[in-house]
Design a protein around this motif. Sequence first.
Motif, mmCIF file in Angstrom:
data_model
loop_
_atom_site.group_PDB
_atom_site.id
_atom_site.type_symbol
_atom_site.label_atom_id
_atom_site.label_comp_id
_atom_site.label_asym_id
_atom_site.label_seq_id
_atom_site.Cartn_x
_atom_site.Cartn_y
_atom_site.Cartn_z
ATOM 1 N N LEU A 23 0.797 -1.230 0.000
ATOM 2 C CA LEU A 23 0.000 0.000 0.000
ATOM 3 C C LEU A 23 0.835 1.289 0.000
ATOM 4 N N PRO A 24 1.926 1.398 0.785
ATOM 5 C CA PRO A 24 2.706 2.645 0.739
ATOM 6 C C PRO A 24 3.323 2.945 -0.629
ATOM 7 N N GLU A 25 3.413 1.924 -1.499
ATOM 8 C CA GLU A 25 3.999 2.133 -2.824
ATOM 9 C C GLU A 25 2.964 2.525 -3.874
ATOM 10 N N ILE A 26 1.676 2.505 -3.506
ATOM 11 C CA ILE A 26 0.624 2.884 -4.440
ATOM 12 C C ILE A 26 0.455 4.398 -4.409
ATOM 13 N N VAL A 27 0.717 5.048 -5.532
ATOM 14 C CA VAL A 27 0.662 6.507 -5.597
ATOM 15 C C VAL A 27 -0.769 6.997 -5.739
ATOM 16 N N ARG A 28 -1.547 6.390 -6.622
ATOM 17 C CA ARG A 28 -2.925 6.815 -6.795
ATOM 18 C C ARG A 28 -3.722 5.699 -7.471
ATOM 19 N N VAL A 29 -5.022 5.761 -7.282
ATOM 20 C CA VAL A 29 -5.950 4.849 -7.934
ATOM 21 C C VAL A 29 -7.025 5.692 -8.595
ATOM 22 N N ILE A 30 -7.215 5.522 -9.884
ATOM 23 C CA ILE A 30 -8.215 6.281 -10.632
ATOM 24 C C ILE A 30 -9.321 5.340 -11.068
ATOM 25 N N GLU A 31 -10.542 5.670 -10.692
ATOM 26 C CA GLU A 31 -11.684 4.851 -11.062
ATOM 27 C C GLU A 31 -12.105 5.157 -12.497
ATOM 28 N N ILE A 32 -12.158 4.140 -13.331
ATOM 29 C CA ILE A 32 -12.621 4.278 -14.712
ATOM 30 C C ILE A 32 -14.061 3.769 -14.764
ATOM 31 N N LYS A 33 -14.988 4.705 -14.838
ATOM 32 C CA LYS A 33 -16.400 4.349 -14.792
ATOM 33 C C LYS A 33 -16.890 3.945 -16.179
ATOM 34 N N SER A 34 -18.074 3.359 -16.219
ATOM 35 C CA SER A 34 -18.693 3.009 -17.490
ATOM 36 C C SER A 34 -19.554 4.169 -17.963
ATOM 37 N N GLY A 35 -19.607 4.361 -19.281
ATOM 38 C CA GLY A 35 -20.398 5.459 -19.829
ATOM 39 C C GLY A 35 -19.551 6.688 -20.085
#
Length: 230
Positions: A23-35
């Motif tokens: 987890l400390p190595e994860i910089v960001r998470v971007i949610e890719i939504k549908s539509g």
Amino acid sequence: LVPGSAESSLAVRGADATDELVLPEIVRVIEIKSGFFNRLDGSVDFGFNFQKTNNDVNYSLRGDVIYRAKTSDTALDYRSILSYRSDVPRTFRNVLNVTHTQYFANRWLATGLGKVEQNDELGLDLRTNLGAVFGRRLVQTNRSFLSVMAGLTTNREQYVLDPEATTSLEGMITTSYDFFVHGDLGADISAHLTLLPSLTESGRYRVELDVSYRHEIVLDLSISFSGWYS
């Protein structure tokens, strides 16, 4: 989350394999939504000032929207600044940027770009640019991003005092820096510096610098400061 790990980690399942990320190595998470419309994100900044004494009018407008896909994003950015007083000439600047960025492994990226600009202080009636750059995000942490890119762009200019438009080819070296302050009311600082040496007009080069600071006051409402040099 992966149970039994020495450190908290996240299992990311791909098409062919699953990777375990600390987890400390994860910089960001971007949610890719549908539509289509669910993948759009944007903002609008507006400032205005008027003084009746000498009919002093100043306004600034900035709007941006970005469409996110799994391995790319497409962005549109518009900026407009106007200053007018009854005793001095009017000055204004309008800039429209459109970019499409494709992301590759190991933080490499490529961007196709288009730009339209008017600048009264430079006597520039219209400038259009079309180009492409390739580079890498050198720094990618929870606090900051630093990217460096290089490529080519075409430059077509028409000035107020010269109705004859000219077209030239320019090199393009650009660096972008973003710094983030996390929290309930976050802030970010961004700076973009671009050097454009002409490849067809000997001895000519252009420099562009944009700096901005945005601080959130309440949810989705922020105050921002920006400056530019050309």
